[in-house]
Scaffold this active site. Structure first.
Site, mmCIF file in Angstrom:
data_model
loop_
_atom_site.group_PDB
_atom_site.id
_atom_site.type_symbol
_atom_site.label_atom_id
_atom_site.label_comp_id
_atom_site.label_asym_id
_atom_site.label_seq_id
_atom_site.Cartn_x
_atom_site.Cartn_y
_atom_site.Cartn_z
ATOM 1 C CD GLN A 1 -4.559 13.536 -1.747
ATOM 2 O OE1 GLN A 1 -4.083 12.751 -2.314
ATOM 3 N NE2 GLN A 1 -4.221 14.348 -1.216
ATOM 4 C CG ASP B 1 -5.813 13.089 2.040
ATOM 5 O OD1 ASP B 1 -6.536 12.597 3.193
ATOM 6 O OD2 ASP B 1 -5.384 14.517 1.884
ATOM 7 N N GLY C 1 13.283 -4.358 5.047
ATOM 8 C CA GLY C 1 12.602 -5.236 4.434
ATOM 9 C C GLY C 1 13.973 -6.200 5.097
#
Ligand SMILES: CC(C)(COP(=O)(O)OP(=O)(O)OC[C@H]1O[C@@H](n2cnc3c(N)ncnc32)[C@H](O)[C@@H]1OP(=O)(O)O)[C@@H](O)C(=O)NCCC(=O)NCCS
Length: 415
Positions: free
Chosen positions: A17, A168, A247
């Site tokens: 991948q 990946d 955040g």
């Protein structure tokens, strides 16, 4: 219309991948991507997770669009010569073999430089130099070693890996940026260079905010936006934060109408400070807009659990789409939890080419994710993945081999 990477030739020596996502992006930007596969077998994903017997799997087709496939036995002396010819003709060699495999094949950096000093050699490896540099690595190993797993999940449960393939596909993205950057530098330097994207580094780069939090925790012993505050406890390392926002604006996943039977009847709700008064109005808690215990972001932090419970009482009376519609009117940031089924059927994603239907000669029509990066002067046309060795003769002819030579190499098992 031309493509951004027209004229760039990629020797795509990738498999599984991480590497294939990188070269697929380069192909979508217009590069000629020549995928070199093992003679007879090909990329192992061709046969993994098959849904139709003897047909290239969706795993393979969805990672290898817009490429050409040649089969070469690069351990056969004559096959090696074919690979050398390709190295001389290409601009970039991309590979994600286990550490040392390319060297063992005889294609060291020095040898590649001799063959083509302009060649950029780009690699995905599990780890950079260090104690684990020789290890073979797959997606979830990188998620664990890069800090994602220890910071994902709930406080009272084990570490959790995410479905997003940040190890990946995330590293493939990093590598693609390294490659185009090296191509740009080559226009000045005239030289190739090595590009390395280690999966641990790629995941850690995406977990940057958690290293931020580690240092905040070291300094203050607490983090007030985490669900562990004020009632739970913090240890020495960044804990798993459930669905808390990473955040400065607190958020959580809340139930919507139908949650009892639909596993995705949820919405992500952010209590963004500038729209606090509007949130209070929507959920019928107008008094919270002025109550000193709730009116400011700092005052709200110890009450987040209670606040989200109250907001959830409201979201549970609406479907996630109804809630979105109402909240968007007031610029309250929120997002529906979309299932893969809903995403596959979403007309706007089809319209932008983010979800594309592709026709394949053996499997028929299937859906794939198109190029998520849109360039106004370099539009992407997604074409099907190649069959194993489909372009061997074509590429060999471009390299200058005659039909007789091609047939002799085939008899020798080199291609
Ligand atoms: C993904 C990974 C674990 C797979 O391991 P694997 O299936 O055992 O495959 P390897 O990379 O070890 O390569 C297999 C062998 O095939 C050989 N091979 C590959 N293409 C060949 C070809 N066209 N002709 C002949 N031999 C070939 C390689 O030379 C290697 O041989 P060697 O072990 O004798 O040196 C490993 O490649 C890896 O760690 N890659 C780096 C990290 C990475 O990208 N991981 C994410 C994958 S999504």
């Amino acid at each position: 219309m031309g493509k951004a990477l027209d004229g760039v030739r990629i020797l795509d020596f990738t498999h599984v991948q991480s590497g294939p996502t990188c070269t697929q992006l380069l192909a979508w930007f217009g590069a000629d991507v020549i995928k070199v596969e093992r003679a007879g077998a090909g990329d192992i994903t061709r046969e993994q997770l098959r849904d139709i017997p003897d047909v290239d799997s969706l795993y393979f087709t969805m990672l290898n669009h817009n490429k050409r496939s040649v089969t070469i036995d690069t351990k056969n002396p004559e096959g090696k010569l074919v690979l050398e010819a390709l190295i001389q003709k290409c601009d970039v060699l991309v590979e994600n073999f286990a550490p040392g495999a390319l060297d063992r094949m005889g294609f060291t950096w020095e040898r590649i430089q001799e063959l083509n000093p302009r060649m950029i050699v780009a690699s995905v490896k599990g780890f950079g130099p260090g104690p684990y540099e020789d290890c073979k690595v797959y997606e979830n190993v990188a998620q664990c070693a890069g800090g994602a797993a220890s910071t994902t999940g709930f406080d009272d449960g084990p570490p959790v890996v995410t479905g997003a393939q940040i190890g990946d596909s995330g590293t493939g993205l990093h590598l693609a940026l390294g490659i185009v950057t090296a191509l740009y530098q080559r226009t000045q330097s005239g030289r190739g260079q090595r590009v390395l994207a280690a999966m641990q580094d790629g995941v850690l780069n995406l977990c940057r905010v958690k290293l931020r939090d580690q240092q905040r925790l070291d300094r203050t012993g607490t983090m007030k936006e985490y669900p562990q505050y004020p009632n739970g406890t913090f240890g020495e390392a960044v804990p798993r934060a459930g669905n808390a926002s990473g955040g400065g604006q607190p958020g959580w996943i809340l139930k919507c109408k139908g949650w009892e039977t639909d596993p995705n009847a949820y919405i992500y709700f952010i209590t963004q400070a500038p729209v606090w008064a509007k949130i209070c109005n929507v959920i019928g808690k107008e008094e919270w807009a002025t109550d000193p215990d709730y009116a400011t972001p700092a005052a709200r932090l110890p009450h987040l659990k209670e606040i989200f419970a109250e907001i959830e009482r409201w979201t549970m009376t609406k479907t996630k789409f109804e809630a979105m519609q109402i909240l968007n009117k007031y610029d309250i940031p929120c997002g529906p939890i979309l299932s893969m089924k809903e995403i596959a059927e979403e007309p706007s994603l089809r319209k932008t080419g983010t979800i594309v239907e592709v026709d394949h000669p053996m499997r028929g029509k299937y859906l794939t994710v198109g190029n998520p990066i849109k360039l106004s002067d370099s539009p992407t046309d997604v074409t099907r993945s190649p069959l194993l060795g489909e372009h061997t003769d074509e590429v060999m002819a471009e390299l200058g081999y005659s039909p007789e030579q091609i047939s002799a190499l085939r008899t020798a098992g080199a291609i």
